[in-house]
Design a protein around this motif. Sequence first.
Motif, PDB file in Angstrom:
ATOM      1  N   GLU A   2       0.837  -1.207   0.000  1.00 35.08           N
ATOM      2  CA  GLU A   2       0.000   0.000   0.000  1.00 35.08           C
ATOM      3  C   GLU A   2       0.870   1.255   0.000  1.00 35.08           C
ATOM      4  N   LEU A   3       1.911   1.232   0.801  1.00 37.74           N
ATOM      5  CA  LEU A   3       2.828   2.365   0.867  1.00 37.74           C
ATOM      6  C   LEU A   3       3.558   2.557  -0.459  1.00 37.74           C
ATOM      7  N   GLU A   4       4.015   1.476  -1.041  1.00 37.61           N
ATOM      8  CA  GLU A   4       4.742   1.568  -2.318  1.00 37.61           C
ATOM      9  C   GLU A   4       3.845   2.096  -3.431  1.00 37.61           C
ATOM     10  N   ARG A   5       2.583   1.673  -3.440  1.00 37.79           N
ATOM     11  CA  ARG A   5       1.645   2.171  -4.459  1.00 37.79           C
ATOM     12  C   ARG A   5       1.382   3.664  -4.270  1.00 37.79           C
ATOM     13  N   ALA A   6       1.215   4.076  -3.021  1.00 36.11           N
ATOM     14  CA  ALA A   6       0.964   5.495  -2.748  1.00 36.11           C
ATOM     15  C   ALA A   6       2.145   6.353  -3.192  1.00 36.11           C
ATOM     16  N   LEU A   7       3.348   5.871  -2.934  1.00 39.42           N
ATOM     17  CA  LEU A   7       4.540   6.633  -3.306  1.00 39.42           C
ATOM     18  C   LEU A   7       4.752   6.646  -4.815  1.00 39.42           C
ATOM     19  N   HIS A   8       4.411   5.551  -5.472  1.00 42.19           N
ATOM     20  CA  HIS A   8       4.507   5.529  -6.934  1.00 42.19           C
ATOM     21  C   HIS A   8       3.561   6.563  -7.537  1.00 42.19           C
ATOM     22  N   PHE A   9       2.358   6.640  -6.993  1.00 39.61           N
ATOM     23  CA  PHE A   9       1.405   7.642  -7.474  1.00 39.61           C
ATOM     24  C   PHE A   9       1.926   9.052  -7.209  1.00 39.61           C
ATOM     25  N   LEU A  10       2.515   9.251  -6.040  1.00 41.20           N
ATOM     26  CA  LEU A  10       2.979  10.580  -5.648  1.00 41.20           C
ATOM     27  C   LEU A  10       4.170  11.047  -6.471  1.00 41.20           C
ATOM     28  N   SER A  11       5.146  10.166  -6.667  1.00 42.83           N
ATOM     29  CA  SER A  11       6.419  10.601  -7.258  1.00 42.83           C
ATOM     30  C   SER A  11       6.659  10.108  -8.678  1.00 42.83           C
ATOM     31  N   GLY A  12       5.932   9.058  -9.090  1.00 39.91           N
ATOM     32  CA  GLY A  12       6.186   8.477 -10.400  1.00 39.91           C
ATOM     33  C   GLY A  12       7.353   7.509 -10.414  1.00 39.91           C
TER      34      GLY A  12
END
Length: 434
Positions: free
Chosen positions: A106-116
Amino acid sequence: MTQLVFHHNHQLLPSASEGVLPVQLYGLSGQIRGDISVIGNPVIEKVKRLGVRISSQTMDFLTIALAVTAADTFVRRSDAEDGWTRIFKMQLPLYEPARWLPLKKELERALHFLSGDMWDFEFQSGGYPPPDPYHKRDRFKLVSLRGIDSVCLFSGGLDSAIGVIDLLKEGRSPLLVSHAYKGDKTHQDQIASALNGQYSRFEVNADPHLYTGETDITMRTRSLNFLAFAAVGASAVKTVSQQNEIDLFVPENGFISLNAPLTPRRIGTLSTRTTHPHFIESIQRIFEAAEIPCRIVNRYQFKTKGQMVTECQNKLLLAKIVDNTVSCSHWKRWNQQCGVCVPCIIRRAALYAGGISENTEYSFNFLADVLKETDRRDDLLAMRIAVTQKTTRNAGAWIADSGPLPVSVFEDFKAVFLNGLDEVETFLKAERVL
């Protein structure tokens, strides 16, 4: 791929090598070795001054956020294969790693969305524990938390100033949480000194330093650090106030929060997602799963910046402090707001709509002047294109390009986006550039 290895004890860090970056958390002792980068040195001292022990899960979230900030700052996008998307392998000790292992994806997905970027965390034991707080008898100046009932992000921007003014007018008593960077702090202090009501302040600086000195400046993950500092403050407020859950206010107008790409070529690199509803919702889920008792609230999600100005509950005070607020995305480069980046144009359009005069000295006080500057006019041209297309493009598909949005309030998101473009259109016409 870059592997970042973190620890607060620099003696447990590997040597720097091709693709391996050792980073010391919460200290500077590793700098003597010459190949260790550092982040968070001032943070523990600030946390201790809250005067109460914060929860272990909040401490771990702070550690995660600082590690993310380190990766985002220390690894340049220009070195990525495509010139943008970085791949991070994060080896990070936590105080309670078992709590965070189920939240890894969940954290990795959120960060991928945030930073690309692509993120892969390896949580280990041995993380930094919640520090023992200072007490009044220690003769340290503590953050006053008695009577404080909430937390509010306080950046020194126009939206955060309005957010705090409104909260105080309603009788709330917020803890104002700030990134205490040198330039930002001056503006934050000037605004805070004019506020009326009960509030307190918690100012923190992540203070990242790469051992080679060269850093990335895009900082797409800055809002995670901001939310982590706020969660730390909220943990302390919860202990003192004995509330079950703390309101964490994120004052951001809905148009900027969505940040839908103004033109098709702006999808990705030029469209930040720092407070996008999907990202905020992701962090809220992580808070709930990790038992961090914060409720993230953006009361202006469906308000334009101009509506925020118009409906501010103390416009006299807003008019008094407006020149101390900063909206520009480039101001740190020249120590002056440019007046022509997207945030500056939206700011100026909002103040025009709300009838607030300002004496801010912009690099370009007149928008028409930037049209001759080929290296500075891109944002204005993109704004003009967006405004002229708002009656012909499918607004739903347009805002969906910014990221997933809840169906139940999708029409509200469309409305705030189109209303925001209307505000900009009115201002551009007044400036005779449309």
